[in-house]
Write an enzyme that holds these catalytic residues in place. Structure first.
Site, mmCIF file in Angstrom:
data_model
loop_
_atom_site.group_PDB
_atom_site.id
_atom_site.type_symbol
_atom_site.label_atom_id
_atom_site.label_comp_id
_atom_site.label_asym_id
_atom_site.label_seq_id
_atom_site.Cartn_x
_atom_site.Cartn_y
_atom_site.Cartn_z
ATOM 1 N N SER A 10 37.809 32.570 39.565
ATOM 2 C CA SER A 10 38.770 33.673 39.507
ATOM 3 C C SER A 10 40.054 33.220 40.194
ATOM 4 O O SER A 10 40.010 32.369 41.099
ATOM 5 C CB SER A 10 38.217 34.910 40.221
ATOM 6 O OG SER A 10 39.237 35.884 40.441
ATOM 7 N N TYR B 4 34.564 38.182 47.905
ATOM 8 C CA TYR B 4 34.812 37.717 46.544
ATOM 9 C C TYR B 4 35.741 36.507 46.545
ATOM 10 O O TYR B 4 35.471 35.507 45.871
ATOM 11 C CB TYR B 4 35.410 38.851 45.723
ATOM 12 C CG TYR B 4 35.584 38.525 44.259
ATOM 13 C CD1 TYR B 4 34.476 38.420 43.420
ATOM 14 C CD2 TYR B 4 36.844 38.339 43.701
ATOM 15 C CE1 TYR B 4 34.629 38.134 42.072
ATOM 16 C CE2 TYR B 4 37.002 38.057 42.353
ATOM 17 C CZ TYR B 4 35.889 37.947 41.546
ATOM 18 O OH TYR B 4 36.033 37.662 40.214
#
Length: 260
Positions: A142, A155
């Site tokens: 990501s 995350y």
């Protein structure tokens, strides 16, 4: 669909990016090995598309459970053969506050899913691919890997780990003819991003992402940010001095914590 058609193994295939990748690979003529905890949902989805049974198989597994996901990989090897492409896509994204004791378990779950789960997804296939001297392993990271964002520490850290892990794996596998591809999505409209409380520039549909992702995988690129505009944003963020970045992030909406 001939048994000689290429085979792709995809985790997190019941929704979002994983399901869009499955549809795009099917369109490209691949047989499908699809993995998720909610196996019945993928089975219903495949039947609804009218695909013949020999074109796809579904494996119920939780990537957090090493025994479960590695067993799914071995079942794929036995039932469908060695995949040409393995996509470790399953992931979670939950906001955390280190001041809160219960969020330590969220951090654990995030790393077990996004990092350990990725390694466990690849594990059954690495040795057979080495012996065959071909194959492609795909890790989905990501742009959150580029800089840490407030409230998003688990995350961001896990996806930074994905980038480094795939880079290490690429160096290990190259001599055996195995490609390792790191995909770095920007913002994609999936259940993971639906509750975000901040702006999401260049937001893509899962289908648009899958179109570009499959092209990158088939081209064998080592690293690809999708869309390219987010690649520029990511590079600029990486270049920002810490003091400037810290000021820019003041007041930014935080990722929702578990239960919010």
């Amino acid at each position: 669909m001939s048994a000689a058609a290429p085979l792709v193994f995809i985790t997190g295939a019941s929704s979002g990016i994983g399901q869009a990748l499955a549809a795009r690979f099917a369109q490209a003529g691949y047989r499908l090995a699809l993995v998720a905890r909610r196996a019945h949902e993928i089975e219903a989805w495949c039947r609804a598309r009218g695909w013949p049974a020999e074109r796809w198989a579904v494996y119920a597994a939780d990537v957090r459970d090493v025994a479960s996901i590695t067993a799914a990989g071995r079942a794929c090897l036995q039932d469908q053969g060695l995949p040409d492409v393995v996509v470790a896509n399953a992931g979670i994204s939950i906001g955390v506050d280190t001041a809160e004791y219960e969020d330590l378990e969220v951090i654990r779950a995030t790393f077990e899913t996004n990092n350990l789960g990725m390694a466990a997804t690849f594990q059954p296939f690495v040795k057979p691919m080495r012996e065959r001297r071909s194959g492609t392993l795909v890790g989905v990271a990501s742009v959150a890997a580029i800089r840490g964002l407030p409230g998003h520490g688990a995350y961001c850290a896990s996806k930074a780990g994905v980038v480094s892990y795939c880079e290490s794996l690429r160096g290990e596998c190259r001599v055996f003819g195995i490609r390792v591809v790191t995909l770095v999505p920007g913002y994609v409209a999936t259940p993971l991003t639906a509750g975000n409380r901040y702006g999401m520039p260049f937001l893509m549909t899962p289908e648009a992402f899958a179109e570009r992702a499959v092209a990158a995988i088939r081209a064998g690129v080592s690293y690809r940010v999708i869309p390219w505009q987010m690649g520029i944003v990511a590079k600029l963020m990486r270049l920002l001095p810490n003091a400037v970045l810290d000021r820019a992030l003041v007041g930014r909406g935080r990722k929702k914590r578990q239960g919010e």
